[in-house]
Every structure is written in structure tokens, then in C-alpha cells.
Write an enzyme that holds these catalytic residues in place. Sequence first.
Site, PDB file in Angstrom:
ATOM      1  N   LYS A   1     -23.129  -8.063  42.162  1.00  0.00           N
ATOM      2  CA  LYS A   1     -21.962  -7.611  42.919  1.00  0.00           C
ATOM      3  C   LYS A   1     -22.010  -6.087  42.978  1.00  0.00           C
ATOM      4  O   LYS A   1     -22.368  -5.432  41.995  1.00  0.00           O
ATOM      5  CB  LYS A   1     -20.685  -8.089  42.207  1.00  0.00           C
ATOM      6  CG  LYS A   1     -19.400  -7.755  42.941  1.00  0.00           C
ATOM      7  CD  LYS A   1     -18.182  -8.265  42.168  1.00  0.00           C
ATOM      8  CE  LYS A   1     -16.894  -8.052  42.941  1.00  0.00           C
ATOM      9  NZ  LYS A   1     -15.705  -8.566  42.185  1.00  0.00           N
TER      10      LYS A   1
ATOM     11  N   SER B   1     -12.563 -11.305  44.924  1.00  0.00           N
ATOM     12  CA  SER B   1     -13.309 -10.224  45.539  1.00  0.00           C
ATOM     13  C   SER B   1     -14.825 -10.412  45.475  1.00  0.00           C
ATOM     14  O   SER B   1     -15.557  -9.766  46.221  1.00  0.00           O
ATOM     15  CB  SER B   1     -12.959  -8.906  44.842  1.00  0.00           C
ATOM     16  OG  SER B   1     -13.405  -8.930  43.498  1.00  0.00           O
TER      17      SER B   1
ATOM     18  N   SER C   1     -11.208 -13.105  40.682  1.00  0.00           N
ATOM     19  CA  SER C   1     -12.278 -12.729  41.620  1.00  0.00           C
ATOM     20  C   SER C   1     -13.623 -13.409  41.406  1.00  0.00           C
ATOM     21  O   SER C   1     -14.528 -13.268  42.229  1.00  0.00           O
ATOM     22  CB  SER C   1     -12.478 -11.214  41.596  1.00  0.00           C
ATOM     23  OG  SER C   1     -11.417 -10.589  42.289  1.00  0.00           O
TER      24      SER C   1
END
Lengths: 484, 496, 99
Positions: B78, B153, B177
Site C-alpha cells: 500500500k 482505504s 481500511s
Amino acid sequence: MSSSKSLLVHGYEVVIGFETHAQLATQSKIFSRAPTAFGAEPNTQACAVDLALPGTLPVMNRGAVEHAIRLGLALGSHIAEQSVFARKNYFYPDLPKGYQISQFEIPVVQGGEVSFFLGDEKKTVRLVRAHLEEDAGKSLHEEFHGMSGIDLNRAGTPLLEIVTEPDMRSSAEAVAYAKELHKTVTWIGICDGNMQEGSFRCDANVSVRKPGAELGTRREIKNLNSFKFMQQAIDYEVRWQIEQIEDGHAIQQATVLFDPDTGETRAMRTKEDAADYRYFPDPDLPPLVIARDWVEQVKANMPELPRQMAERLVRDYGLPEYDATTVTQSPAMAAYFETTAKASGQAKMASNWIMGEVSRRLNNEEKDIAQVPVSADTLAALLKRIADGTVSNNAAKQVMDALWSGEGQDVDAVIEAKGLKQMNDSGALEKIIDEVMAANAPMVEQFRAGKDKAFNALVGLVMKASKGKANPQQANDLLKQKLQ
Amino acid sequence: MNELHHLGVAELAAAIADKKTSSVEAAQHLLARAKEHQNLGAYLAFNEDLTLAQAQAADARIAAGERGPLLGVPLAHKDIFVTQGFPTTAGSKMLAGYQSPFDATVVSQLAAAGAVTLGKLNCDEFAMGSGNDNSAYAPVHNPWDTARVPGGSSGGSAAAVAARLVPAATGTDTGGSIRQPASFTGITGIKPTYGRCSRYGMVAFASSLDQAGPMARSAADCATLLSAMAGPDIDRDSTSLDHPAEDYTRLLGLAREGAMAAMPLKGLRIGLPTEFFGAGCAPDVLAAVRAALSEYEKLGATLVDISLPRTELSIPVYYIIAPAEASSNLSRFDGVKFGHRAAKFDDLADMYKKSRSEGFGPEVQRRIMIGTYVLSHGYYDAYYLKAQQIRRLIAQDFQQAFTQCDVIAGPVAPTVAWKIGEKSDDPVANYLADIYTLSTSLAGLPGMSVPAGFGAANMPVGLQLVGNYFKEGELLQTAHAFQQATDWHTRAPQGF
Amino acid sequence: MSLTLSDIGRIANLARLELSGTQSERMLGQLNGFFDIVEQMNAVDTTGVEPLAHPTAVIDHVSLRLRPDVASEPNNREANQKSAPAVERGLFLVPKVIE
């Protein structure tokens, strides 16, 4: 509590409180492993953590905490079992994270006091707190085509902010407090005390009021980086505030800077919304917990403090308070004194010589006691020779000159070489006296006729004839006998 | 092997170890595939040379006889994790092209285990969002229906794993997330106990909530990654827990104590919070969750009703605490040391304002505003302090619940993935959709999402499992047992 | 309670954000929308409840780890300033700082 009956200025009482930022003498920063050394190339000692690069986090330096404990122990403060780091949020280019990690609601050092002599009056200033925080970087204002340059080497240097109650009532008392605090932090080795380099920065909160009235509005004088400026700045600020009030103007709370060139204080451009720092506990740092046994360990390794040592010197060596205070200005001087006093067995003579001959020479050469060229043992050897009458005090000063310049190392050798030994052999002295009396019969007559002055003149002649080696006391006695 | 993108971490590691393929071949294949599917918006950056160099190094270690569960396996991170060699943007224009001089601890630990970095994955800006439509670069599309969000997210991580662009990826979970995008894309993800994985090198959103975790197709693969990611980071992160790293695969496939292989979860008490099964949850989601729970009963578990009475409060509490911490964490983005600086400005104050207003997107600015307000003079006690007090009550509610059960189960989100743009103009609606994941984050408990079937529009539904502190091993064991009995986690979206 | 445009202006300034008139209006609406759901917190009695700053403090005592005072970070200025907007002679350049 300040015991002083306040000394009024034009009918106003002066009220002063101090906030001192002492840079802690650690190897590494408070929350990073970057070095703290002063004067490195810009931003070469600002690591990723100090620059607040994305993803970095603070990790607390044990040494900084230990220094805080030392201060707390030295000033009789409470050392909090648990204290909390908080974020003080504001934007400034020298503040990399956009917040300063400090302590707000629960500081590590709580209460305590600083005692000192102002003249011969003992003063005590109460501390509110001392908290750990990180220093900011520096904005260089020299021109960079209209821009400022930011050096973050200093960012993250550990600080103790030491805050007093508004207990001081004159600029002289304020300076005496600052000097005592400075002496303390350097004595216990938590701060190098270098004011030029900003290691010991004082802010003074100054207000004035009619006796018995409410506290007046204060103005904070920032970064007083010498004791001289401190006194000047406060005196100017006090006069200024009194004039304002007398002219019917109210004092506005403000932060001011002292300009050594003009000798005046001027208000700083106030940071917008500086008031709203949005303090909150730093979620990156759990509470700082200090175990009692750690405090005990630190206590066990604390040096004797200057005030305690001065009291001991009065007690054990019979020194006057003044001498004791003077020779405990620094650990080095105190050690120099005590070694000399022990080795010579002449404590008072030792303090006289250190406060006089030694200090005078050091001042002339702008040297520190640590750099004194004559060792305590050598000085002690010299003092012994004065005490046992081998040399007169005056002759001893000549010996000191030789030892100081390095012309000689061994006391007795120098006395020998320079022929400064006092003549203690009465036979030789009698012979000189007889000659002097014979050569100055008229003077002898005058004396016998009752002119006492003549006696001193004769003694002088005898000393002269002995080239100063005669023991003055002995010369006196013998001459008296012969004149009977 | 041209189908190796279908292999999970374990199978791919085995294929590489057995020389059926090589790390270099796997990396090249997956890089090509990632580029072929760039329209998903999952990847933000590649560095092919660096990736292949890492793969060659891994192959060399294998040639030298080394073995390891991640050795030579390509992964992706990420874009919240800072990395050397790949730019790190946190999905924000503020950090466009930012080059970190160091690797996040989680990244270097995976690299040390021999994992190869394929690239950086898209996410909501500074991890703030639940649809991955707050990325400054591109929205991420859900491979199950590219008109829908993948969740957020960690939407790039979820989409990439679901679309078989990478066998596993790192994610971060502040309020859901990892769990919510895993649920929306039919993969498995776990958020460990707060402090289990180092936060060093994670671009900070909310310091007291942020936690890294793995996202993969199976609980077993998550366990393998987590074993390499977790562990104390004494030198770099003061909030990383002083608990030794564990082998989270150790309980996989084992029956619980006193249980038989036929009923491996016998004696396991699964708590169902009444607040998670109310009218607020869509029927299609509830149906899938209930089906999964009856599967658990077949495996020997017993279901017990529990209560988490302050579940609804977790929304305001979280959306006060997280923005407050974020408003302070994001103050370092001032255009001075790194990041975006406005081209034109009058003075210092103007440079700050223009740089930050240009660099931050609307949701980030919204949260900075909320956080600044709740910390500001006169409001701190009423908002931030009060929220932190209620946070303790919420955490205590969980401890109370764990006296009645071993694991808590329920939906991850009230609905399946929504259409891109559907909620983008209604921040509060987005906040409300986080209701089932926020309380776990506030309490710092480990939680995961396990594929549990499909709901409306044939979109995936995840089952949330929450364990007590440090019970990641038991959680993964519980999830693994389910995945031994079901095949939801093996389903791939059409065309991938 | 409900925020006003002047609150929005004050907060934006504190946060160093520049909002246009229309942006401020939208922000005001969205923040007030959010604070509506915050209202329910007032109903919770939290007297005597210690705030929870570090989640795991619920089950055991957390305390700050201390590291030895050793300087071990080498000078890494070049890499650290790689993404800096404006640098000259190793200094970060900013618009003139006036005190």
C-alpha cells in the site's frame, strides 16, 4: 518564598518570574539518534526523525530523563512517577513536525526551589515545574535573495524548561537567581551553560504594580543570553512599563526582544493565533514512568552540591561564608581549593591565594580554573613554605610568578635558585644589625631620645641590608634588644 | 507456467522452491499482468529494474539451498508504506514523487524474508476513505464490478489481490481500511492488535489507531505474511508492543483443544453482538453472514448473543479522535522540507495555506478541519477528551463481551460495495458505513474479514471475526477452519 | 450547537488552509452535518472515566520505552533533502521569516 521586603522603583513593586531553557548535555537528540554537537554544517545533524520525514516516530532518550531527575534532586523537587508528553501545535519553519513535543499537564519535575545570596541576604525562589521538551531549529536571516534559510541541526536537542513563581523583586535578584541556576545545572553536569551558543536561555516575565495591588500585566523578555544584558533588559523594561502606566497607558501582554545595541526592548511581531496551541497527549509516546529505585540510583551518584559544600567548608575548615561561597563557584575551583587546603593545612591562606593571586592571574590571561598552570599540590607546597617561615609572603609571590610562567616547577628549587629564603640564622642577622647601628648612630640616638619613628626606619635598613631575606619579626626583636 | 497468478502465496513459494518456476519469472509475469490491468487503478508505481534485481537475489538464495515461506514471492505495498526506490505518495498530490530515504520496518522485514516488491498500491489519500475514491491519482475499481468501489482505504491492495495481480499485499487499518475492502472484494485480511506491527515508515493518519496487516486470498497466506510483518520495533516505534514475534501459522489446521478433527472448533464460543445484526444491516449481507455462522456451528462452534452497547457511539468517537490526531500528524506537510509547495505565494503564511490547500484533497481537508476544531481552545474537553473517555468504555464493553465468548462475529459493513460516486458527495454517509469496524479499532483489538459468500448484485460479503488482544493466532485458526470447509475465498471475479 | 462561517474561517486559519467562499459554505454544511451525529456523546456519563490514549492500556499498563543515549545517525543530508522544494547550501529556503 522571597523573604525580601520589596524595594520599590518610583513607588512601584517589580515582579519577575523566569522561564529558562537549558539544553541538556546528551550525546544524542531527545527523540532521535542524531548527534547534538554545536556548530556542524547546516542540516548535517538533522536525521529523518528530526526532519519529520513521513513515517518517522519519536523514541525517548534515557539520558535526557536522567538529567531531568538530577535537576529535580538538586532543587528538592518532586519527580513525577508518571508524566505525559503532549503536542504543542503551531506552524513555524524551524518546527519540522508542525508541533513541538513538550510536557503540558503533567511535567516530570514538579516544585522545588533555588536559594542564593543577594549580598548577604539569603533569597529563595520557588519553582513551579521543569519539563522535558525538544528544541526547534534555526532560521538564518541573512539574505538568500529575499528568502530565509532553515537549519534543523538544533531541532530535537533535549531541553528542560525551568519555570519559577513570580518571586523576584529586582533585576539584581533576577540575575542572582539566574547565576545560581546556571551554577547548579553546570555543577551537576546536565548543561554546558554556554550562553553564547544558546545552551542556557532565559526568558524573564516582568510586571510592575503598586505595593499590595493585583499582579500587573506582564511582558516576556525573550532569549537573554548574558547576565549583563539580563540586568539591562529588565531595568529598561521596568522603567518603560512604569512610564507607560504613569502616562495613563495600560500594559499589553507581549513578547519582547532586548536589543543590546540600543539597550531597549521591543515587541516581537506576534505569531498569529499563537494562543491556540491545541495541546493534546502525544499518541506516539506512552506515559513516561520513573521507578523510585531509578531515582535512588541517580541520587547515589549525585555530586555534593555547591551550597552544601560551602557550608561544609565553613564547618570543617573554618572558612568565612564569603570565602566558602567564592571557592565553590565551580567544581574545578572547589576541588582546587580543597586539595590545596588539605595538602598545606592552611585553609584560610589557601582561599586567600585562590581568590587573590590565582584568580587575578587567571583573569589576566582569560583562563579558567581548569587551565591553571600551577597544580594544587604545588600551591600547597608554596603555602607551607610561607607558613614555616622559609619565605615571606612577598617572596612567595615571586616564587608563584616562576611557577606560573613554567620557569620553575619545584617550589623549594625556585626559592633556592632565586635566593628568596628568609634569613633565620640570628648570628648573621645580629652582625647586620650591628653594622646598621654603627653606620646610623644619629638615628639610634634619636630613637633613644624617644623618637619611635626611627625604629621603623632602622628595621627597614636592616631588611634592606639583608636583601629582604631577614625574617621581619626576628629583625624586630633583635633590634629591640640591642637598643635597650 | 502462465497461470501462476492463480497461485496463492504458499503454492507460489512452493513452485519457486521446487524450481517449477523462478522468482524472476513470477515477477515478470505479474508485472505484465498488472500493466495489462492498469485500468483497475490498483497500482500507482512500479520499478521494474529494482523488482527484477530483488527477484534475482531471491533466486540466488534459493539456488544456494535456502528455503522460506516468502522467499522469492512477489508482493505489493500500500502506498502508505515508505519505500526506497519506489515513490511514496500516500495517494496524495502533496507527496507526488516523494522519495523516502528509508524503508518502512514492515517493508524491510518482508524483504528480509525474501519477498519481492512488485510496486506500490493505490489508496485513499492518507488512508482517509472507505471507497478508494479519495485517491488524488485515480479511483480504484472493484474487479467484481468495475462500476463499484473496492472499499478503502486499502482499495488498491484489495483490488490487486482479488484480480490476481499479486498473491498478497500489505494494507493498513485505522477504522476498517483492511477489513472493509477485503470484504468488498472477496479476499481475506487481518488487522492485528494495535502495536503488533511497527508503524515506523507508515505515513501517519491516526497514531493511536493505525495498524498494518496483510491482505491475501486465504487466512493461511495472511498468517504467513503476518509472521514476517509482526514483532517489536524497539529502536523505531515507541508504541510497538514488546511481545515477541510469533509463528501465526502454528495453529492452522489444528483442532481446538479437546476437539476432534471432524468438529475442529468444538467448544469455540462465537459472540454475536445484537447491535451488528439490526435493521442497519442490509438483508443480503445478513443472509450471507448467517449462512457462514451456521457453517461454523457445523464445525462445532456455539453461537452466543452478546451486546456491544456503544457501537453507534463509535462513529462520533472515532471521527473525533482520528481527525484530531490526523490534523496534527499532517502539519508537517507545510511545503518546507518535502512535499508540494505552491508555485505562487505572497509570504510565509500564504505559502503554507496555498501549498496545503493545493496539496490536500477535500476529504483530507475536511478531517483536518474537524480535528483542528475539536482540539481548539474551549472545545477540547467537550470533544477530544470526552471521546477518549467513551473510547475506554467501548474497550471495556469488549472485555465484558469476551467473558461470554472467545471470538466475536458479525458483518464487516452494512452493505456490499456501492457504485463509484454514489456517496462521494456525502461524507457523513461514508462515516456511517464504517459502523461495524470502528469500535474494534478504537479498542485496538485484532479483527479480520473472511469471504462469506455473495450478496446483492452478486458482490462479495465478508464475515468479520474479532478476537481479544494478541489472539491473532486463534483468529486465523478460526478463519482457516472455515476456509477448509468452504470455497468462497477461492472464487475469482469474472475475467480475472 | 452549530458552527458559523466565522468559525470555519478561524479553524481554516489555525490549520493553514485557504478556503474559497463556496468551499467555506460547503465545509460549514458538512461539518455541521457531522456534529449532528456527535450530539449523542453528550448523553454519555463519563464522570471519573480515565481517557484511553493507548488502546492496550485497557488490559495492561503501558509505559514509555527509553533508549540509551547514543548518537548513531550518520549525516544523510543529501538523501534527506532529495524531495525538498528549495535548498541552498544545505539550508531549506522559505519566504523571509520576520520576528
